[in-house]
Design a protein around this motif. Sequence first.
Motif, PDB file in Angstrom:
ATOM      1  N   UNK A   1     -16.025   6.175   1.715  1.00 20.75           N
ATOM      2  CA  UNK A   1     -15.313   5.480   2.050  1.00 20.75           C
ATOM      3  C   UNK A   1     -14.483   4.699   0.791  1.00 20.75           C
ATOM      4  N   UNK A   2     -14.839   4.256   0.312  1.00 22.91           N
ATOM      5  CA  UNK A   2     -14.431   2.823  -1.020  1.00 22.91           C
ATOM      6  C   UNK A   2     -13.559   4.533  -1.418  1.00 22.91           C
ATOM      7  N   UNK A   3     -13.886   5.212  -1.867  1.00 20.94           N
ATOM      8  CA  UNK A   3     -12.746   5.888  -2.884  1.00 20.94           C
ATOM      9  C   UNK A   3     -11.361   6.614  -1.900  1.00 20.94           C
ATOM     10  N   UNK A   4     -11.168   6.016  -0.773  1.00 22.11           N
ATOM     11  CA  UNK A   4     -10.380   6.303   0.087  1.00 22.11           C
ATOM     12  C   UNK A   4      -9.587   5.519   0.280  1.00 22.11           C
ATOM     13  N   UNK A   5      -9.066   4.548   0.080  1.00 20.29           N
ATOM     14  CA  UNK A   5      -8.274   3.296   0.510  1.00 20.29           C
ATOM     15  C   UNK A   5      -7.589   3.301   2.285  1.00 20.29           C
ATOM     16  N   UNK A   6      -8.052   2.097   2.856  1.00 18.74           N
ATOM     17  CA  UNK A   6      -7.733   2.848   4.535  1.00 18.74           C
ATOM     18  C   UNK A   6      -8.469   3.625   5.551  1.00 18.74           C
ATOM     19  N   UNK A   7     -10.263   4.062   4.750  1.00 15.09           N
ATOM     20  CA  UNK A   7     -10.151   5.328   5.369  1.00 15.09           C
ATOM     21  C   UNK A   7     -11.864   4.521   6.257  1.00 15.09           C
ATOM     22  N   UNK A   8     -11.912   5.493   6.883  1.00 14.85           N
ATOM     23  CA  UNK A   8     -13.462   4.815   7.589  1.00 14.85           C
ATOM     24  C   UNK A   8     -14.723   6.033   7.526  1.00 14.85           C
TER      25      UNK A   8
ATOM     26  N   UNK B   1     -22.109  16.639  14.089  1.00 19.12           N
ATOM     27  CA  UNK B   1     -21.576  17.140  14.870  1.00 19.12           C
ATOM     28  C   UNK B   1     -22.056  18.338  15.150  1.00 19.12           C
ATOM     29  N   UNK B   2     -23.519  18.586  14.415  1.00 17.76           N
ATOM     30  CA  UNK B   2     -23.928  19.862  15.011  1.00 17.76           C
ATOM     31  C   UNK B   2     -24.569  19.391  16.596  1.00 17.76           C
ATOM     32  N   UNK B   3     -24.592  18.367  16.867  1.00 14.35           N
ATOM     33  CA  UNK B   3     -24.956  18.231  18.611  1.00 14.35           C
ATOM     34  C   UNK B   3     -23.865  18.218  19.245  1.00 14.35           C
ATOM     35  N   UNK B   4     -23.315  18.192  20.512  1.00 15.77           N
ATOM     36  CA  UNK B   4     -22.365  18.068  21.336  1.00 15.77           C
ATOM     37  C   UNK B   4     -22.336  16.165  21.289  1.00 15.77           C
ATOM     38  N   UNK B   5     -23.274  15.435  21.808  1.00 15.42           N
ATOM     39  CA  UNK B   5     -23.152  14.504  21.853  1.00 15.42           C
ATOM     40  C   UNK B   5     -22.592  13.516  20.427  1.00 15.42           C
ATOM     41  N   UNK B   6     -23.529  13.729  19.362  1.00 17.71           N
ATOM     42  CA  UNK B   6     -22.614  13.737  18.352  1.00 17.71           C
ATOM     43  C   UNK B   6     -21.514  13.582  17.664  1.00 17.71           C
ATOM     44  N   UNK B   7     -21.052  15.023  17.632  1.00 17.33           N
ATOM     45  CA  UNK B   7     -19.632  15.023  18.190  1.00 17.33           C
ATOM     46  C   UNK B   7     -18.491  14.124  18.882  1.00 17.33           C
ATOM     47  N   UNK B   8     -18.676  14.014  20.434  1.00 23.12           N
ATOM     48  CA  UNK B   8     -18.679  12.983  20.767  1.00 23.12           C
ATOM     49  C   UNK B   8     -18.211  11.588  20.391  1.00 23.12           C
ATOM     50  N   UNK B   9     -19.515  11.295  20.163  1.00 22.44           N
ATOM     51  CA  UNK B   9     -19.222  10.381  19.232  1.00 22.44           C
ATOM     52  C   UNK B   9     -18.535  10.040  17.776  1.00 22.44           C
ATOM     53  N   UNK B  10     -18.459  10.959  17.423  1.00 22.15           N
ATOM     54  CA  UNK B  10     -18.534  10.762  15.753  1.00 22.15           C
ATOM     55  C   UNK B  10     -16.192  10.620  16.117  1.00 22.15           C
ATOM     56  N   UNK B  11     -15.700  11.989  17.206  1.00 21.13           N
ATOM     57  CA  UNK B  11     -14.384  12.119  17.180  1.00 21.13           C
ATOM     58  C   UNK B  11     -14.248  10.579  18.461  1.00 21.13           C
ATOM     59  N   UNK B  12     -15.026  10.128  19.386  1.00 15.28           N
ATOM     60  CA  UNK B  12     -14.354   8.770  19.699  1.00 15.28           C
ATOM     61  C   UNK B  12     -14.187   7.492  18.817  1.00 15.28           C
ATOM     62  N   UNK B  13     -15.194   7.390  18.065  1.00 23.80           N
ATOM     63  CA  UNK B  13     -15.240   5.983  16.313  1.00 23.80           C
ATOM     64  C   UNK B  13     -13.687   6.330  15.774  1.00 23.80           C
ATOM     65  N   UNK B  14     -13.397   7.634  15.742  1.00 28.80           N
ATOM     66  CA  UNK B  14     -11.851   7.552  15.184  1.00 28.80           C
ATOM     67  C   UNK B  14     -10.691   7.648  16.062  1.00 28.80           C
ATOM     68  N   UNK B  15     -10.916   7.755  16.984  1.00 27.19           N
ATOM     69  CA  UNK B  15     -10.171   7.518  18.231  1.00 27.19           C
ATOM     70  C   UNK B  15      -9.724   5.585  18.644  1.00 27.19           C
ATOM     71  N   UNK B  16     -10.815   5.452  18.538  1.00 23.34           N
ATOM     72  CA  UNK B  16     -10.816   4.013  18.935  1.00 23.34           C
ATOM     73  C   UNK B  16     -10.231   2.820  17.340  1.00 23.34           C
ATOM     74  N   UNK B  17     -11.072   3.732  15.952  1.00 22.57           N
ATOM     75  CA  UNK B  17     -10.435   2.773  15.610  1.00 22.57           C
ATOM     76  C   UNK B  17      -8.705   3.195  15.057  1.00 22.57           C
ATOM     77  N   UNK B  18      -8.237   4.170  15.215  1.00 22.44           N
ATOM     78  CA  UNK B  18      -7.059   4.433  14.862  1.00 22.44           C
ATOM     79  C   UNK B  18      -5.844   4.355  16.101  1.00 22.44           C
TER      80      UNK B  18
END
Length: 251
Positions: free
Chosen positions: A48-55, A61-78
């Motif tokens: 993430x340090x190599x791509x400016x503005x990224x998180x 994501x092999x678990x549904x709960x893990x995938x939900x959290x990754x997506x939720x964190x993305x949407x919450x940030x952007x």
Amino acid sequence: MELGLSGKVALVTGSSKGLGFAIAEALYTEGCKVALNGRDSKNVDSASKDIPGSIGIVGDVTSIEGAKRVVSDTVSHFGKLDILICNVGSGKSVPPGYETPDEWQRVFALNLWSATNSVEASRNALIESSGVIVCVSSICGSEVIPGAPITYSAAKAALHAYVRGIARPLGEQGIRINAVAPGNIVFDGSVWSRKLDEDESAVQAMLKKDVSLARLGTPQEIASLVTYLVSTQSQFATGAVWMLDGGQVHS
């Protein structure tokens, strides 16, 4: 060519290094805001340090709960999600004929459930944005590649069936989905990098025999196709598996 990607938000799973990072980097270059993902916090933070503005989002994501959290964190940030790249996967497994129940579960989790979980977790956000999905697969899902693990080949074949089958219900919700099936790709730490170090002449002989262009591919070449498939230039493309293998698959 104007790809219409400026300001789009892209989540790339399995993107802390290798092919996934190359895809994330290509999307950033075209103007996307990028969320990187992986299971190792050190690698994710470094990427993430190599791509400016990224998180960077650490999550499995092999678990549904893990995938939900990754997506939720993305949407919450952007604030939204426009593009999902399902890149988690690995071809490392047991030799053909040595499969076990546990190995089947492990390989399918990495190469199929990681994609289906991510798609389902992202669905509502992608409906809102009329978004697009690309799943990174393999030519092993389309043709028997001698020596390739059966577990991996079966999982990728199932991924191809999933992409083709889910395209219609997703299309009815305004979402496009495609898969990219790379052939032999070389980058630092890849299996082909190791094989070149071990016996370059054997690799070159295989390429001359089996691959029309007689060479290995690069992550940047795969990233270019993925970038096209998520762009406004490919709005009639969905439910397809796009081969990029230098002419290796013939079926």
